[in-house]
Design a protein around this motif. Structure first.
Motif, PDB file in Angstrom:
ATOM      1  N   ARG A  37       1.312  -1.195   0.287  1.00 49.86           N
ATOM      2  CA  ARG A  37       0.043  -0.328  -0.185  1.00 49.86           C
ATOM      3  C   ARG A  37       0.815   1.179   0.219  1.00 49.86           C
ATOM      4  NH1 ARG A  37      -2.568  -3.852  -0.440  1.00 49.86           N
ATOM      5  NH2 ARG A  37      -2.316  -3.413  -2.566  1.00 49.86           N
ATOM      6  N   LEU A  38       1.690   0.968   0.689  1.00 50.76           N
ATOM      7  CA  LEU A  38       2.725   2.051   0.824  1.00 50.76           C
ATOM      8  C   LEU A  38       2.980   2.629  -0.235  1.00 50.76           C
ATOM      9  CD1 LEU A  38       5.259   1.887   4.031  1.00 50.76           C
ATOM     10  CD2 LEU A  38       3.282   3.861   4.014  1.00 50.76           C
ATOM     11  N   LEU A  39       3.574   1.660  -0.723  1.00 49.39           N
ATOM     12  CA  LEU A  39       3.987   1.617  -2.617  1.00 49.39           C
ATOM     13  C   LEU A  39       3.458   2.316  -3.665  1.00 49.39           C
ATOM     14  CD1 LEU A  39       6.751   0.970  -4.850  1.00 49.39           C
ATOM     15  CD2 LEU A  39       5.951  -0.832  -4.739  1.00 49.39           C
ATOM     16  N   LEU A  91       1.211   5.682   7.887  1.00 47.43           N
ATOM     17  CA  LEU A  91       1.279   3.402   8.080  1.00 47.43           C
ATOM     18  C   LEU A  91       1.797   3.398   7.688  1.00 47.43           C
ATOM     19  CD1 LEU A  91      -0.471   1.289   6.489  1.00 47.43           C
ATOM     20  CD2 LEU A  91      -0.087   1.799   4.123  1.00 47.43           C
ATOM     21  N   ALA A  92       3.253   4.051   7.497  1.00 50.40           N
ATOM     22  CA  ALA A  92       4.264   4.017   7.133  1.00 50.40           C
ATOM     23  C   ALA A  92       5.361   4.026   9.023  1.00 50.40           C
ATOM     24  CB  ALA A  92       5.269   4.979   7.093  1.00 50.40           C
ATOM     25  N   GLY A 121      10.027  -5.098   7.991  1.00 46.88           N
ATOM     26  CA  GLY A 121       9.049  -4.866   8.074  1.00 46.88           C
ATOM     27  C   GLY A 121       9.189  -3.528   8.550  1.00 46.88           C
ATOM     28  N   GLN A 122       9.769  -4.030   9.763  1.00 37.66           N
ATOM     29  CA  GLN A 122      10.398  -2.695  11.069  1.00 37.66           C
ATOM     30  C   GLN A 122      10.671  -2.067  10.565  1.00 37.66           C
ATOM     31  OE1 GLN A 122      11.604  -4.780  14.373  1.00 37.66           O
ATOM     32  NE2 GLN A 122      10.118  -6.508  15.122  1.00 37.66           N
ATOM     33  N   THR A 123      12.013  -1.948   9.765  1.00 37.06           N
ATOM     34  CA  THR A 123      13.172  -1.199   9.286  1.00 37.06           C
ATOM     35  C   THR A 123      12.045  -0.658   7.634  1.00 37.06           C
ATOM     36  OG1 THR A 123      14.727  -2.595   8.461  1.00 37.06           O
ATOM     37  CG2 THR A 123      14.539  -1.376  10.655  1.00 37.06           C
ATOM     38  N   ALA A 124      11.519  -1.578   7.228  1.00 33.46           N
ATOM     39  CA  ALA A 124      11.036  -0.690   5.520  1.00 33.46           C
ATOM     40  C   ALA A 124      10.379   0.413   5.705  1.00 33.46           C
ATOM     41  CB  ALA A 124      10.510  -2.380   5.329  1.00 33.46           C
ATOM     42  N   PRO A 125       9.586   0.800   6.624  1.00 33.46           N
ATOM     43  CA  PRO A 125       9.718   2.273   6.688  1.00 33.46           C
ATOM     44  C   PRO A 125      10.369   3.489   6.119  1.00 33.46           C
ATOM     45  CG  PRO A 125       7.717   1.068   7.621  1.00 33.46           C
ATOM     46  CD  PRO A 125       9.190   0.446   7.311  1.00 33.46           C
ATOM     47  N   ASN A 126      11.423   2.796   7.103  1.00 33.55           N
ATOM     48  CA  ASN A 126      13.010   4.090   7.071  1.00 33.55           C
ATOM     49  C   ASN A 126      12.721   5.350   6.174  1.00 33.55           C
ATOM     50  OD1 ASN A 126      12.830   3.019   9.472  1.00 33.55           O
ATOM     51  ND2 ASN A 126      14.608   2.000  10.060  1.00 33.55           N
ATOM     52  N   PRO A 127      13.547   4.722   5.334  1.00 37.18           N
ATOM     53  CA  PRO A 127      13.612   5.649   3.944  1.00 37.18           C
ATOM     54  C   PRO A 127      12.038   6.466   3.645  1.00 37.18           C
ATOM     55  CG  PRO A 127      14.188   3.758   3.386  1.00 37.18           C
ATOM     56  CD  PRO A 127      13.527   3.183   4.657  1.00 37.18           C
ATOM     57  N   ILE A 128      11.286   6.110   3.796  1.00 35.57           N
ATOM     58  CA  ILE A 128       9.835   7.427   3.864  1.00 35.57           C
ATOM     59  C   ILE A 128       9.988   8.172   4.127  1.00 35.57           C
ATOM     60  CG2 ILE A 128       7.694   6.577   3.450  1.00 35.57           C
ATOM     61  CD1 ILE A 128       7.420   4.220   2.492  1.00 35.57           C
ATOM     62  N   LEU A 129       9.980   7.856   6.126  1.00 33.52           N
ATOM     63  CA  LEU A 129       9.896   8.284   7.515  1.00 33.52           C
ATOM     64  C   LEU A 129      11.324   9.278   7.146  1.00 33.52           C
ATOM     65  CD1 LEU A 129       8.599   5.905   9.776  1.00 33.52           C
ATOM     66  CD2 LEU A 129       7.112   7.587   8.703  1.00 33.52           C
ATOM     67  N   SER A 130      12.247   9.252   6.564  1.00 36.55           N
ATOM     68  CA  SER A 130      13.671   9.949   6.884  1.00 36.55           C
ATOM     69  C   SER A 130      13.228  11.071   5.640  1.00 36.55           C
ATOM     70  CB  SER A 130      14.847   9.740   7.034  1.00 36.55           C
ATOM     71  OG  SER A 130      15.193   8.435   5.347  1.00 36.55           O
ATOM     72  N   THR A 131      13.036  10.851   4.373  1.00 43.26           N
ATOM     73  CA  THR A 131      12.249  11.898   3.490  1.00 43.26           C
ATOM     74  C   THR A 131      11.650  13.193   3.661  1.00 43.26           C
ATOM     75  OG1 THR A 131      11.684   9.636   2.262  1.00 43.26           O
ATOM     76  CG2 THR A 131      13.589  10.396   1.662  1.00 43.26           C
ATOM     77  N   MET A 132      10.423  11.844   4.583  1.00 51.07           N
ATOM     78  CA  MET A 132       9.384  13.219   4.658  1.00 51.07           C
ATOM     79  C   MET A 132       9.744  14.062   5.739  1.00 51.07           C
ATOM     80  SD  MET A 132       5.359  10.619   4.575  1.00 51.07           S
ATOM     81  CE  MET A 132       4.708  12.235   3.810  1.00 51.07           C
ATOM     82  N   ASN A 133      11.280  13.618   6.621  1.00 53.28           N
ATOM     83  CA  ASN A 133      10.537  14.107   7.430  1.00 53.28           C
ATOM     84  C   ASN A 133      11.924  15.499   7.318  1.00 53.28           C
ATOM     85  OD1 ASN A 133      11.466  15.515  10.047  1.00 53.28           O
ATOM     86  ND2 ASN A 133      13.412  13.934  10.060  1.00 53.28           N
ATOM     87  N   TYR A 134      12.326  14.582   6.831  1.00 56.39           N
ATOM     88  CA  TYR A 134      13.930  15.696   6.091  1.00 56.39           C
ATOM     89  C   TYR A 134      13.898  16.721   4.822  1.00 56.39           C
ATOM     90  CZ  TYR A 134      16.939  13.705   9.844  1.00 56.39           C
ATOM     91  OH  TYR A 134      17.149  13.438  10.963  1.00 56.39           O
ATOM     92  N   PHE A 135      12.331  16.284   3.830  1.00 53.41           N
ATOM     93  CA  PHE A 135      12.455  16.496   1.571  1.00 53.41           C
ATOM     94  C   PHE A 135      11.191  16.882   2.567  1.00 53.41           C
ATOM     95  CE2 PHE A 135      16.640  15.060   2.337  1.00 53.41           C
ATOM     96  CZ  PHE A 135      17.789  15.776   2.047  1.00 53.41           C
TER      97      PHE A 135
END
Length: 631
Positions: free
Chosen positions: A502-504, A526-527, A539-553
């Motif tokens: 769903r994230l993808l 959802l992330a 699974g626990q770390t898969a959202p990290n790229p999303i959360l970090s880019t949403m935070n910083y960019f």
């Protein structure tokens, strides 16, 4: 090869074999002058996967031919070695004891190296490394910016010894740590030393290695196992592969030490089948170690027995998680299980099992030989020792780097890495692979250790480090890593199996210009849910790229949704090309267009039919005067 029956015999072998190696290790303070052209010389040629694919074997063949022609066969030895780490500049060779480091060598260069360097004592200047910022040629490896701030412990023998000759490993103090452990230390002594050293697992979470060994020792069983996790699955990561290709015996020695510490007599190396060179050198090392008596029954006459088998992985990223890896070794589907029980209690075949990754194990012999105090003096208060990173992406000096914990990202990227390619502006660095996060320029001075990286939304992981510049779209980067984790999910738990898809879907919608502000809220919520509820680390770390880019960019996400634009000009559905008045009508753009959507006469401005354009960018790349622009 005569069997070594005792620690004393091993020490004598070390004294004998180390003489030649010490000549090769000579520094510029005590080296033989290069002008002394008839002295004994050793030429080591990189035999890692990258350099072998660029004809390093042919280089060795040509060197030997030219050396024979020059009558130097008795004075010059040419041999393969492991990866020097400076992969961007391969093939690499080094001439010792002159300490001269040649890069981008080809088989055709053999003649000049022999006639100029070996016979005339003249360095072949065109093969020297040139610093990207200073534009100066550098002769010695230890004077290069790429190596100056490195401290090689796990990589200590890579680029120094022949990985296919166990005698060279012994010359570099190989198996002395095992001999010391078996004759002078109890299992508890070994475990205490590793705990005191502060060594933490280099494969992901950073758990104390000594404590993991202690847990496995505490359980009684008729059989215990040591497993080496060589299932290196992060995109862009090749640390473990290089260690196994360049110094396989260090891992075998460490596994035997771990076996003695926890009471195990069997070891398994779980390695990717896509690593044929590493597998081949492991097999050579295991056979030589058995013949020498440092693996197998009654090692060094101590009464301790330990042997190692190889198990091929199937290329599943999730099998980097220890319980999934164990299931795969057993011949089952590689899926993780809930913990407890931990593998230390019930692992392979339901027996106590200790799983360590390659880099973790490669540190063990050095710690035994030099002591816990030495190792714990390196790094930070909570992250001891060094860490190997695979530095890649938009960086001048691509390769493997090993630095003390606490080194800043800025030092790695701009000093060791030589800065961003083509003078572009740094944008972000992804650490920890698909499980990590994207770190912006504002955090370049943060020290690299487990806690610091976690505090800014990333992680150490196995050590992948991908550098990005202003031309990278951070939304697209998050999508790239999520595509990988969706593909690699085992599907056992719903949050990972369904949630990441769903994230993808949301990310794809955003990069196609169809995203809404509600999608951004859903993406973040959802992330976080997937991060909190997935079964295993994937699974626990898969959202990290999303959360970090949403935070910083965050601004880039907003631009994709509100303005329907990709600021970096990467997302094709949000991109258009136009031809400006600079066009001179050379027709090159129309000739390179794969769908013939560009029209115009010679020496007249051309026009792009936007309805037919597939946004491939061929016209943009092919225009000789930059008349084509992204809009």
């Amino acid at each position: 090869m005569n069997k070594i029956n005792s620690y004393e015999e091993l020490q004598k072998s070390y004294m004998e074999y180390s003489k030649n190696l010490k000549i090769r290790q000579a520094t510029h303070e005590d080296e033989l002058a290069v002008e002394n052209k008839r002295c004994q010389r050793y030429i080591t040629v990189c035999g890692g996967t990258g350099c072998k694919s660029s004809d390093s074997d042919k280089i060795i063949e040509c060197l030997n031919e030219e050396i024979a022609k020059a009558g130097l066969s008795e004075e010059v030895t040419v041999a393969i070695t492991g990866c020097f780490g400076f992969c961007e500049k391969g093939p690499i060779l080094k001439v010792d004891p002159d300490n001269v480091f040649y890069v981008h060598v080809s088989p055709d260069d053999a003649d000049d190296i022999v006639t100029e360097h070996l016979l005339k004592g003249k360095i072949v200047d065109r093969l020297l490394y040139e610093e990207p910022t200073l534009k100066e040629k550098v002769k010695r490896q230890d004077e290069m910016s790429f190596y100056k701030k490195q401290q090689r412990i796990a990589l200590r023998n890579c680029g120094l010894i022949n990985p296919e000759d166990i005698n060279e490993f012994i010359a570099a103090k190989g198996y002395l740590a095992l001999g010391k452990v078996l004759t002078e230390m109890t299992p508890d002594d070994v475990i205490k030393l590793i705990i005191d050293s502060g060594l933490r697992g280099r494969g992901g979470g950073g758990f104390s290695t000594g404590k993991k060994w202690s847990f496995a020792k505490s359980y009684s069983a008729d059989q215990k196992y040591i497993i080496c996790n060589a299932d290196e699955g992060d995109p862009g990561a090749f640390m473990d592969r290089s260690i196994l290709e360049g110094d396989p015996n260090s891992v075998l020695e460490a596994m035997a030490i771990a076996g003695y510490a926890i009471g195990a007599s069997k070891g398994v190396i779980y390695i990717r089948a896509e690593y044929p060179l590493a597998v081949n050198r492991l097999m050579i090392a295991i056979n030589q170690a058995r013949n020498l008596g440092v693996l197998g029954e009654n090692i060094l006459g101590s009464g301790f027995s330990f042997d190692i088998d190889i198990k091929y992985g199937a290329g599943a990223f999730v099998c980097g998680e220890e319980t999934a890896l164990i299931h795969s070794v057993e011949g089952c589907r590689g899926e993780p299980t809930n913990k407890p029980p931990f593998p230390a209690e019930s692992g392979l075949w339901n027996k106590p099992t200790c799983v360590n990754n390659v880099e973790t194990l490669a540190n063990i012999p050095a710690i035994i030989n030099k002591g816990a105090e030495w190792y714990s003096s390196i790094g930070t208060s909570t992250s001891k020792g060094t860490k190997v990173f695979a530095l890649a992406g938009k960086i001048n000096n691509v390769g493997l780097v090993e630095v003390p914990m606490g080194t800043s990202l800025r030092d790695i990227i701009f000093d060791i890495g030589g800065g961003i390619k083509d003078g572009r502006k740094f944008k972000a660095v992804q650490t920890g692979g698909p499980s990590g996060g994207c770190i912006p320029a504002s955090n370049l001075d943060i020290p690299i250790d487990y806690e610091s990286l976690t505090s800014i939304g990333s992680m150490m992981g196995s050590g992948g480090m991908i550098v990005m510049d202003e031309d990278n779209c951070m939304v697209d980067i998050a999508k790239f890593y999520l595509e990988f984790t969706v593909e690699e999910s085992c599907g056992k738990c719903t949050p990972c199996r369904v949630g990441n898809k769903r994230l993808l879907e949301i990310l794809t919608k955003i990069t196609n210009g169809q995203g809404t502000e509600q999608d951004l809220e859903n993406l973040k919520e959802l992330a976080q849910t997937i991060k909190d509820t997935s079964l295993c680390g994937l699974g626990q770390t898969a959202p990290n790229p999303i959360l970090s880019t949403m935070n910083y960019f965050w601004d880039e996400y907003v631009a994709h949704v509100k303005e329907k634009k990709c600021p970096a000009g990467v997302c094709k559905k949000l991109l258009s090309f136009d031809i400006t008045d600079k066009c001179i009508g050379c027709t090159k753009c129309s000739r390179c267009c794969p769908v013939s959507c560009i029209s115009g006469k010679v020496k007249e401005k051309h026009i792009i039919d936007q309805d037919k354009c597939i946004k491939c960018g061929a016209c943009f790349s092919g225009c000789p005067i930059d008349a084509v622009v992204k809009i």
